[in-house]
Scaffold this motif. Sequence first.
Motif, PDB file in Angstrom:
ATOM      1  N   ARG A 157       0.780  -1.297  -0.224  1.00  0.00           N
ATOM      2  CA  ARG A 157       0.021  -0.011   0.114  1.00  0.00           C
ATOM      3  C   ARG A 157       0.716   1.136   0.050  1.00  0.00           C
ATOM      4  O   ARG A 157       0.477   2.152  -0.486  1.00  0.00           O
ATOM      5  CB  ARG A 157      -0.914   0.028   1.048  1.00  0.00           C
ATOM      6  N   ARG A 158       2.225   1.076   0.384  1.00  0.00           N
ATOM      7  CA  ARG A 158       2.858   2.425   0.358  1.00  0.00           C
ATOM      8  C   ARG A 158       3.198   2.825  -0.880  1.00  0.00           C
ATOM      9  O   ARG A 158       3.369   4.271  -1.250  1.00  0.00           O
ATOM     10  CB  ARG A 158       4.410   1.793   1.173  1.00  0.00           C
ATOM     11  N   ILE A 188      -0.326   8.904  -4.484  1.00  0.00           N
ATOM     12  CA  ILE A 188      -1.397  10.042  -4.135  1.00  0.00           C
ATOM     13  C   ILE A 188      -0.392  11.254  -3.823  1.00  0.00           C
ATOM     14  O   ILE A 188      -0.929  12.378  -4.124  1.00  0.00           O
ATOM     15  CB  ILE A 188      -1.963   9.349  -2.970  1.00  0.00           C
ATOM     16  N   GLY A 189       0.649  11.120  -3.217  1.00  0.00           N
ATOM     17  CA  GLY A 189       1.471  12.077  -2.685  1.00  0.00           C
ATOM     18  C   GLY A 189       1.868  13.077  -3.931  1.00  0.00           C
ATOM     19  O   GLY A 189       1.702  14.154  -4.071  1.00  0.00           O
ATOM     20  N   TYR A 240       0.311   5.341  -1.420  1.00  0.00           N
ATOM     21  CA  TYR A 240       0.416   6.546  -0.506  1.00  0.00           C
ATOM     22  C   TYR A 240       1.433   7.405  -1.428  1.00  0.00           C
ATOM     23  O   TYR A 240       1.258   8.684  -1.633  1.00  0.00           O
ATOM     24  CB  TYR A 240       1.287   6.224   0.670  1.00  0.00           C
ATOM     25  N   LEU A 246       3.500   6.748   7.254  1.00  0.00           N
ATOM     26  CA  LEU A 246       3.066   5.994   6.163  1.00  0.00           C
ATOM     27  C   LEU A 246       3.999   5.089   5.723  1.00  0.00           C
ATOM     28  O   LEU A 246       3.648   3.920   5.213  1.00  0.00           O
ATOM     29  CB  LEU A 246       2.855   7.232   5.015  1.00  0.00           C
ATOM     30  N   LEU A 279       5.350  23.366   0.177  1.00  0.00           N
ATOM     31  CA  LEU A 279       5.819  23.951  -0.813  1.00  0.00           C
ATOM     32  C   LEU A 279       5.897  25.283  -1.043  1.00  0.00           C
ATOM     33  O   LEU A 279       6.613  25.935  -1.502  1.00  0.00           O
ATOM     34  CB  LEU A 279       5.056  23.455  -2.127  1.00  0.00           C
ATOM     35  N   ILE A 324      -7.864   7.968  -7.597  1.00  0.00           N
ATOM     36  CA  ILE A 324      -8.628   7.142  -6.481  1.00  0.00           C
ATOM     37  C   ILE A 324      -9.814   6.633  -7.468  1.00  0.00           C
ATOM     38  O   ILE A 324     -10.016   5.164  -7.183  1.00  0.00           O
ATOM     39  CB  ILE A 324      -9.211   7.868  -5.418  1.00  0.00           C
ATOM     40  N   ILE A 333       0.684  19.888   2.118  1.00  0.00           N
ATOM     41  CA  ILE A 333       1.742  19.958   1.079  1.00  0.00           C
ATOM     42  C   ILE A 333       1.820  21.376   0.572  1.00  0.00           C
ATOM     43  O   ILE A 333       2.856  22.003   0.361  1.00  0.00           O
ATOM     44  CB  ILE A 333       1.378  18.898  -0.023  1.00  0.00           C
ATOM     45  N   VAL A 349      -6.117  13.732  -7.555  1.00  0.00           N
ATOM     46  CA  VAL A 349      -6.230  12.491  -6.698  1.00  0.00           C
ATOM     47  C   VAL A 349      -7.544  11.951  -6.838  1.00  0.00           C
ATOM     48  O   VAL A 349      -7.582  10.663  -6.854  1.00  0.00           O
ATOM     49  CB  VAL A 349      -5.973  13.174  -5.198  1.00  0.00           C
ATOM     50  N   VAL A 383      -0.564  14.922  -5.744  1.00  0.00           N
ATOM     51  CA  VAL A 383      -0.886  16.287  -5.248  1.00  0.00           C
ATOM     52  C   VAL A 383       0.120  17.134  -5.383  1.00  0.00           C
ATOM     53  O   VAL A 383      -0.190  18.398  -6.140  1.00  0.00           O
ATOM     54  CB  VAL A 383      -0.908  16.121  -3.678  1.00  0.00           C
ATOM     55  N   ILE A 384       1.489  16.664  -5.484  1.00  0.00           N
ATOM     56  CA  ILE A 384       2.535  17.801  -5.641  1.00  0.00           C
ATOM     57  C   ILE A 384       2.680  18.436  -7.152  1.00  0.00           C
ATOM     58  O   ILE A 384       2.878  19.251  -7.262  1.00  0.00           O
ATOM     59  CB  ILE A 384       3.810  17.123  -5.067  1.00  0.00           C
ATOM     60  N   LEU A 405      -4.593  16.662   3.155  1.00  0.00           N
ATOM     61  CA  LEU A 405      -2.952  16.299   2.722  1.00  0.00           C
ATOM     62  C   LEU A 405      -2.603  17.533   1.572  1.00  0.00           C
ATOM     63  O   LEU A 405      -1.472  18.182   2.063  1.00  0.00           O
ATOM     64  CB  LEU A 405      -3.166  15.164   1.799  1.00  0.00           C
TER      65      LEU A 405
END
Lengths: 293, 388, 215
Positions: A13-14, A20-21, A17, C23, C207, A271, C203, A267, A24-25, C199
């Motif tokens: 599952r990591r 998803i990170g 994660y 995490l 940033l 998902i 972030i 995201v 976003v970034i 989240l």
Amino acid sequence: MMKFWLFLERLDRRWIYLAIGLSVIIPLIFPFNSPTTITPPTVNLWNYIDSLAETGKPLMVITDYAPSTSPELDPMSRAVIRHALEKDIPIIIYGGLYPQGFGMSQRVEQYVIDEMNHKKVNGDTIIYGEDWVLLPFIPGATAVIMGMGDDFHRTSPEDARGNSLSDLEVTKDVRRLGDIGLIVDISGSSLPRLWLQYATTRYGVPVGVGTTAVSAAEYYAFLQTGQFVGMMGGMKGAAEYEQLNEDLIEVKVRRVASIAMDAQNAVHIFIIIIVILGNISFFVMKKNKARRF
Amino acid sequence: MVKIILILISLAVFISSIFADQSDIIEVRDVPNDDGSALLINWEKPDYDVYGYQIYRLDQGTNEYIQVGEITNADQTEFIDYDPRYPLIPGVQVQYKIISLDHLGNELEVVGTSELFSTQASLFNFYKVNSFIATAFIFVALILFLNLARKGKGLFIRKIAGLDALDEAVGRATEMGKPVLYVPGLSTMDDVATIAAINILGPVAKKVAEYETKIIVPNTNPIVYTITHEVVKESYLEAGRPDAFDTDQVYFITDVQFAFVAAVNGVMMREKPATNLFLGMFWAESLLLAETGNITGAIQIAGTDAVTQLPFFITACDYTLIGEELYAASAYLSRDPILVGTLKAQDLEKAVILFLLLGISLFSLINFYFIHSSAINRILASILMVNS
Amino acid sequence: MSISTNLWVWLAAFLTLTIYSFLYKDNIMYKFAEHLFVGASVGWSIAIIWHLTVFQYIIDPIKEAVLNKDVLGFILVLVPTIIGLMYFSRFSRSKGWIARWPIAVTMGYYTGISITPSIETNIFKQVEGTILTSFNPGSLGSWWALLLLVGVVTTLFYFFFSVKHAGFVGRTAKVGIWFVMIAFGASFGYTVMARVSLLIGRIQFLLHDWLGIIK
């Protein structure tokens, strides 16, 4: 193909994660400016607040939240306060019924005031007491609403800076809660329902709500009956309000929530894809296992 | 004597009629259904140019008029005196004087002076009469059903589907020779959900004892812990297996939310219970617990009245008792008169709401299509009239 | 690009990263941050309550009442304070029952003031909003109103415990549970959105406020 489904089922599952990170970034650094469609609950709230300018009655903005939900709710508080100040609607900023909210109200206040006084020059700057007032934390929860309903000045004799409320232009004529034009409760908890129960049902003051997406579904029931005049739900609601501010009263500032919507969209798409893949994988594997035994 | 009185009265009438012209202009009325803190004042707009009014009040026992309000709109000739700074006291007579203003806000002349008037506090707020009926109905229903339940009248409660699943799940643990994990929520004894969870724990523990399986009950609240400990012990005794009860199978971990979750997740990973039961009040930990249980492959049954957590339990568990079903299951299993009585009273209230919903909708539609009477509309609306 | 020179921003960024390290794997830094958070928030609340409640609503008014020889004012503060202090009897095994008194007062007060408004807000207004007063087959709004009525009625059927779920009642209740599940689905979707927003908020902080990479 089977190998792919097996890989999905065993995927650590990591990795999800991490994906998803990144979803976003990347959109935050390289925004693709997705359009914001505006929904009726937000428009209704915006219009109601806008109409207060004609009545001259003050708007009370309540920041009933803690840092844990501030990413969703801060942009709402900022946008609403900004709107009211642009339209010269007197504002009472109040941290709400629990102590954490006071810290939030101070932060939001500082942010908007800096922004506005930075833009405007000298004579045009907004002035404390004439344009807005910050209330202190008052312990007592429900009793505070009831107290304000009966006698505002007795419940909160002073503002957060120690001035008497009777000396301030915004609050000198607010004798009871009923003299307030609208209460906007911005909260991720069930507190808007408390304001509805007491401020609206008992004292007849209309209430609008800004809430986290978690609570939005619950509040639709009260929106449908017309008990809340309008609602901003989650970061999307905040982005809509920012959009309305920009389109209708030409507020050009850094739109925190709108910037975030790109990442939010990315995201969500990710998902949706993994939910679909996960379900297919689940049924394929189930069928496969059944065949084997 | 009578003559003198008659003369005096007629004299009084005559004198008052001289002054009546002025006071007729101003009408003072009591605001009904309140605590006597407000008066409604109406006056006629003067026939000269005015730009506003100032409202003055003289209280009995004082000799100076105080200004209680100012209006800057000539057409507004109504004012509600309702200011906590100058409170009206029921029974104390007051007199109002209205003074007109020019465009600079200077006082022009006296529009009129009212007669003496005093506010009245109402004992009963008739706007709230339907709330009163509803409250009274709830109380009566509750008392009635509690008494019936206490008398042991067989009040019927349907079997909750989740309870069959519960039996099955405990049975499966026995077959596999693995323990049953029972988490009675993370709340205190004040929470109805916790009480319901403990009521369900009794019969479950008894079944577990009969099958000679093991039940693990981790707790996050010391008071809840002492009670669950007693309940499990009692159940083993009832099942005739006091020897099988191990006092360490019911234990207290910590009252820190996520530390508790970490510990329970650890138990799930190590002991691999065949059945996990999460009944009671849960918050953000619901998905963490249910997901870990899902990974270990246990049969999971959850039940909570926390609406925000239900979606998580529904997706991650095999069966979920939704909201009131948890109370119903506990009433069904425990047969406690208070629980059964409350449940029955709530059922009656729901039936009334259902009846109102369908009945008023039906009559409104008939009226809308065939009768078109506004009177019927008003009657229907007044049934749910809320003070506005 | 301009990295923050504010020490507090650096500290906040460090703590954010520490929390997110969970995490990957539970670790000592995460535990440190978690405990720091719990400790700091409890400490902050105590300070706020001490200054804004204990001082402002108990000590100062009592002082004032004593100085002004205001007997009534003194009693009006003292009596509720004593009732509140009774909560502390919980620490004693033999005198623990005293804590029931303040609980009874609080419960009585809140029940009294909340019954009427909650019936009006949560029952009357909700029922009023669900009732179908007119129906126009050409308008979409009418169909939504009808769907709402059907949803409420069938869900109420599901939560009836006095009638067996068989025949008509059973079928109606089954429709009801569909409505409940769809509502849960909507709520689940919203929750995902909320978590993602949190989240994003963090972030954005990293940033924008910390690293200054984005505007």
